[in-house]
Design a protein around this motif. Structure first.
Motif, PDB file in Angstrom:
ATOM      1  N   SER A 140      -6.686 -10.115  -4.932  1.00 22.08           N
ATOM      2  CA  SER A 140      -5.619 -10.293  -3.961  1.00 22.08           C
ATOM      3  C   SER A 140      -4.854  -8.990  -3.796  1.00 22.08           C
ATOM      4  O   SER A 140      -5.085  -8.001  -4.522  1.00 22.08           O
ATOM      5  CB  SER A 140      -4.665 -11.385  -4.433  1.00 22.08           C
ATOM      6  N   LEU A 141      -3.898  -8.990  -2.885  1.00 19.43           N
ATOM      7  CA  LEU A 141      -3.033  -7.822  -2.711  1.00 19.43           C
ATOM      8  C   LEU A 141      -2.346  -7.463  -4.024  1.00 19.43           C
ATOM      9  O   LEU A 141      -2.307  -6.290  -4.421  1.00 19.43           O
ATOM     10  CB  LEU A 141      -1.991  -8.124  -1.623  1.00 19.43           C
ATOM     11  N   LEU A 142      -1.805  -8.451  -4.720  1.00 26.36           N
ATOM     12  CA  LEU A 142      -1.108  -8.174  -5.978  1.00 26.36           C
ATOM     13  C   LEU A 142      -2.076  -7.714  -7.068  1.00 26.36           C
ATOM     14  O   LEU A 142      -1.729  -6.875  -7.901  1.00 26.36           O
ATOM     15  CB  LEU A 142      -0.322  -9.400  -6.427  1.00 26.36           C
ATOM     16  N   ASP A 143      -3.286  -8.259  -7.074  1.00 22.63           N
ATOM     17  CA  ASP A 143      -4.294  -7.806  -8.039  1.00 22.63           C
ATOM     18  C   ASP A 143      -4.610  -6.324  -7.832  1.00 22.63           C
ATOM     19  O   ASP A 143      -4.736  -5.560  -8.792  1.00 22.63           O
ATOM     20  CB  ASP A 143      -5.586  -8.609  -7.882  1.00 22.63           C
ATOM     21  N   ILE A 144      -4.758  -5.935  -6.575  1.00 23.47           N
ATOM     22  CA  ILE A 144      -5.097  -4.549  -6.258  1.00 23.47           C
ATOM     23  C   ILE A 144      -3.948  -3.624  -6.637  1.00 23.47           C
ATOM     24  O   ILE A 144      -4.155  -2.534  -7.164  1.00 23.47           O
ATOM     25  CB  ILE A 144      -5.460  -4.408  -4.765  1.00 23.47           C
ATOM     26  N   ARG A 145      -2.721  -4.074  -6.393  1.00 18.35           N
ATOM     27  CA  ARG A 145      -1.574  -3.266  -6.782  1.00 18.35           C
ATOM     28  C   ARG A 145      -1.488  -3.122  -8.304  1.00 18.35           C
ATOM     29  O   ARG A 145      -1.190  -2.043  -8.824  1.00 18.35           O
ATOM     30  CB  ARG A 145      -0.275  -3.855  -6.243  1.00 18.35           C
ATOM     31  N   ASP A 146      -1.765  -4.205  -9.034  1.00 23.29           N
ATOM     32  CA  ASP A 146      -1.737  -4.146 -10.495  1.00 23.29           C
ATOM     33  C   ASP A 146      -2.794  -3.173 -11.019  1.00 23.29           C
ATOM     34  O   ASP A 146      -2.605  -2.561 -12.080  1.00 23.29           O
ATOM     35  CB  ASP A 146      -1.978  -5.533 -11.097  1.00 23.29           C
ATOM     36  N   LEU A 147      -3.897  -3.045 -10.292  1.00 23.83           N
ATOM     37  CA  LEU A 147      -4.975  -2.150 -10.718  1.00 23.83           C
ATOM     38  C   LEU A 147      -4.550  -0.687 -10.657  1.00 23.83           C
ATOM     39  O   LEU A 147      -4.761   0.075 -11.610  1.00 23.83           O
ATOM     40  CB  LEU A 147      -6.209  -2.385  -9.835  1.00 23.83           C
ATOM     41  N   ASN A 148      -3.954  -0.279  -9.546  1.00 22.10           N
ATOM     42  CA  ASN A 148      -3.522   1.118  -9.352  1.00 22.10           C
ATOM     43  C   ASN A 148      -2.241   1.126  -8.522  1.00 22.10           C
ATOM     44  O   ASN A 148      -2.277   1.354  -7.311  1.00 22.10           O
ATOM     45  CB  ASN A 148      -4.597   1.941  -8.633  1.00 22.10           C
ATOM     46  N   ASN A 149      -1.093   0.890  -9.140  1.00 18.75           N
ATOM     47  CA  ASN A 149       0.130   0.763  -8.352  1.00 18.75           C
ATOM     48  C   ASN A 149       0.629   2.088  -7.782  1.00 18.75           C
ATOM     49  O   ASN A 149       1.530   2.108  -6.945  1.00 18.75           O
ATOM     50  CB  ASN A 149       1.238   0.070  -9.142  1.00 18.75           C
ATOM     51  N   GLU A 150       0.039   3.206  -8.217  1.00 27.19           N
ATOM     52  CA  GLU A 150       0.443   4.496  -7.650  1.00 27.19           C
ATOM     53  C   GLU A 150       0.092   4.611  -6.171  1.00 27.19           C
ATOM     54  O   GLU A 150       0.629   5.473  -5.468  1.00 27.19           O
ATOM     55  CB  GLU A 150      -0.201   5.655  -8.426  1.00 27.19           C
ATOM     56  N   GLU A 204     -16.300  -8.326  16.227  1.00 25.77           N
ATOM     57  CA  GLU A 204     -15.179  -7.962  15.365  1.00 25.77           C
ATOM     58  C   GLU A 204     -14.267  -9.152  15.082  1.00 25.77           C
ATOM     59  O   GLU A 204     -14.218 -10.111  15.844  1.00 25.77           O
ATOM     60  CB  GLU A 204     -14.340  -6.854  16.021  1.00 25.77           C
ATOM     61  N   HIS A 205     -13.524  -9.020  13.980  1.00 30.64           N
ATOM     62  CA  HIS A 205     -12.461  -9.967  13.651  1.00 30.64           C
ATOM     63  C   HIS A 205     -11.346  -9.193  12.961  1.00 30.64           C
ATOM     64  O   HIS A 205     -11.508  -8.009  12.617  1.00 30.64           O
ATOM     65  CB  HIS A 205     -12.970 -11.090  12.747  1.00 30.64           C
ATOM     66  N   VAL A 206     -10.221  -9.864  12.733  1.00 30.63           N
ATOM     67  CA  VAL A 206      -9.094  -9.233  12.051  1.00 30.63           C
ATOM     68  C   VAL A 206      -9.207  -9.547  10.553  1.00 30.63           C
ATOM     69  O   VAL A 206      -9.221 -10.718  10.170  1.00 30.63           O
ATOM     70  CB  VAL A 206      -7.748  -9.735  12.592  1.00 30.63           C
ATOM     71  N   PRO A 207      -9.293  -8.551   9.702  1.00 34.25           N
ATOM     72  CA  PRO A 207      -9.414  -8.788   8.259  1.00 34.25           C
ATOM     73  C   PRO A 207      -8.084  -9.182   7.634  1.00 34.25           C
ATOM     74  O   PRO A 207      -7.020  -8.986   8.229  1.00 34.25           O
ATOM     75  CB  PRO A 207      -9.870  -7.421   7.728  1.00 34.25           C
ATOM     76  N   ASN A 208      -8.149  -9.748   6.433  1.00 32.12           N
ATOM     77  CA  ASN A 208      -6.904 -10.090   5.745  1.00 32.12           C
ATOM     78  C   ASN A 208      -6.315  -8.863   5.051  1.00 32.12           C
ATOM     79  O   ASN A 208      -6.942  -7.801   4.980  1.00 32.12           O
ATOM     80  CB  ASN A 208      -7.106 -11.266   4.776  1.00 32.12           C
ATOM     81  N   VAL A 209      -5.116  -9.007   4.531  1.00 31.01           N
ATOM     82  CA  VAL A 209      -4.399  -7.861   3.979  1.00 31.01           C
ATOM     83  C   VAL A 209      -5.087  -7.284   2.753  1.00 31.01           C
ATOM     84  O   VAL A 209      -5.128  -6.060   2.560  1.00 31.01           O
ATOM     85  CB  VAL A 209      -2.935  -8.233   3.664  1.00 31.01           C
ATOM     86  N   ALA A 210      -5.667  -8.144   1.905  1.00 34.89           N
ATOM     87  CA  ALA A 210      -6.332  -7.648   0.701  1.00 34.89           C
ATOM     88  C   ALA A 210      -7.545  -6.795   1.057  1.00 34.89           C
ATOM     89  O   ALA A 210      -7.814  -5.781   0.401  1.00 34.89           O
ATOM     90  CB  ALA A 210      -6.744  -8.815  -0.194  1.00 34.89           C
ATOM     91  N   GLU A 211      -8.296  -7.191   2.081  1.00 37.05           N
ATOM     92  CA  GLU A 211      -9.470  -6.420   2.495  1.00 37.05           C
ATOM     93  C   GLU A 211      -9.077  -5.044   3.007  1.00 37.05           C
ATOM     94  O   GLU A 211      -9.703  -4.028   2.653  1.00 37.05           O
ATOM     95  CB  GLU A 211     -10.240  -7.202   3.564  1.00 37.05           C
ATOM     96  N   VAL A 212      -8.038  -4.999   3.829  1.00 40.44           N
ATOM     97  CA  VAL A 212      -7.589  -3.704   4.361  1.00 40.44           C
ATOM     98  C   VAL A 212      -7.058  -2.815   3.235  1.00 40.44           C
ATOM     99  O   VAL A 212      -7.376  -1.632   3.150  1.00 40.44           O
ATOM    100  CB  VAL A 212      -6.518  -3.899   5.448  1.00 40.44           C
ATOM    101  N   VAL A 213      -6.258  -3.408   2.349  1.00 36.98           N
ATOM    102  CA  VAL A 213      -5.662  -2.639   1.261  1.00 36.98           C
ATOM    103  C   VAL A 213      -6.736  -2.123   0.304  1.00 36.98           C
ATOM    104  O   VAL A 213      -6.681  -0.969  -0.142  1.00 36.98           O
ATOM    105  CB  VAL A 213      -4.614  -3.486   0.521  1.00 36.98           C
ATOM    106  N   TRP A 214      -7.715  -2.956  -0.032  1.00 40.55           N
ATOM    107  CA  TRP A 214      -8.802  -2.480  -0.895  1.00 40.55           C
ATOM    108  C   TRP A 214      -9.543  -1.321  -0.224  1.00 40.55           C
ATOM    109  O   TRP A 214      -9.851  -0.312  -0.860  1.00 40.55           O
ATOM    110  CB  TRP A 214      -9.790  -3.595  -1.213  1.00 40.55           C
ATOM    111  N   GLY A 215      -9.803  -1.458   1.080  1.00 44.03           N
ATOM    112  CA  GLY A 215     -10.528  -0.418   1.786  1.00 44.03           C
ATOM    113  C   GLY A 215      -9.803   0.914   1.824  1.00 44.03           C
ATOM    114  O   GLY A 215     -10.371   1.955   1.479  1.00 44.03           O
TER     115      GLY A 215
END
Length: 278
Positions: A140-150, A204-215
């Protein structure tokens, strides 16, 4: 053909015959210009090893090159890298660049076997997309932030950390290739959400926030480039009040996560897009 080599056609060839044949194989290739360095790649690289096996089983067809490169003979990662260049990001590169990211051998095999076709790779290139490996587990978005919050403007808090903001926990990036546009959809700024939707192509479709943030964070980790530096892009994720979640203005201070109503317009607010899965 010598007796030693012919013996390999028998059901149970003598070990000494196998060794003689192997020695001759490397000797004749050496005379043809193949060096020890050339043999290291298929030993160390899974994709190169598979390509060599397919080439041998095909009867060693002649390879014709143009300017030292012939994409007609390329497959797999080599083909994707030739077409997309720096916009092709492998799971191995992500694991090397992002602390705490580890892919299993099965996952690496799955990524290799699920690459888009040549035609789709060319479409991604021509439409300003990147092809990037998703995380080794749902994040999730929070998981990705916890991984590398910098990589985030809000390192530990932020409005989206609130318990009521379910999207930051429920919307996930998954273990698959992500095909993401590197910028906002063309001509999508200063438009409402409803006005932006017709700008999407059929595939095309609109991706969710976690997909964009991971990318975008993985692209930064591997390529050292901040995507979306001067714009927010709306995602498919919704805040607790029905507001649209957007991300952008990614720079040294970190990626920003914002929200706003779909009816709003702004010169610095566009739309994110992803290529559909086949």
């Amino acid at each position: 053909m010598s007796t030693n080599i012919a013996a390999l056609d028998q059901t149970e060839p003598d070990v000494s015959n196998v060794l003689d044949f192997t020695a001759k194989f490397f000797r004749v290739l050496g005379k043809a210009g193949v060096s020890v360095k050339d043999f290291r790649l298929p030993v160390q690289n899974r994709v190169a090893r598979r390509n060599l096996a397919e080439f041998l089983k095909a009867g060693c067809p002649k390879v014709v090159t143009t300017n030292g490169q012939n994409t007609e003979t390329l497959v797999g990662y080599e083909l994707a890298a030739t077409i997309l260049g720096k916009d092709f990001v492998t799971p191995e590169e992500i694991a090397s660049a992002r602390v705490g990211v580890v892919y299993t051998e099965d996952q690496l095999e799955q990524f290799e076997s699920s690459l888009p076709s040549r035609e789709e790779l060319e479409w991604l290139r021509d439409n300003g997309y990147m092809l990037i490996a998703g995380p080794p587990k749902e994040m999730s978005l929070l998981d990705i932030r916890d991984l590398n919050n910098e990589y985030f403007y809000s390192k530990t808090e932020g409005w989206y950390s609130a318990e009521k903001e379910k999207f930051s926990r429920d919307d996930k990036a998954t273990t698959k290739w992500l095909k993401l546009r590197k910028r906002e959809v063309p001509n999508s700024t200063n438009k409402t959400w409803d006005e932006q939707q017709p700008l999407l192509l059929e595939v095309e479709h609109v991706p969710n926030v976690a997909e964009v943030v991971w990318g975008v964070t993985s692209y930064k980790a591997v390529r050292g480039v901040y995507l979306l530096p001067n714009v927010y892009v709306r995602t498919s994720s919704l805040g607790s009040g029905g507001d649209r979640v957007g991300v952008g203005y990614f720079a040294a201070k970190g990626l920003r996560v914002g929200n706003g109503w779909g009816s709003s317009r702004d010169d610095s607010l566009g739309l994110a897009s992803a290529r559909n899965c086949n």
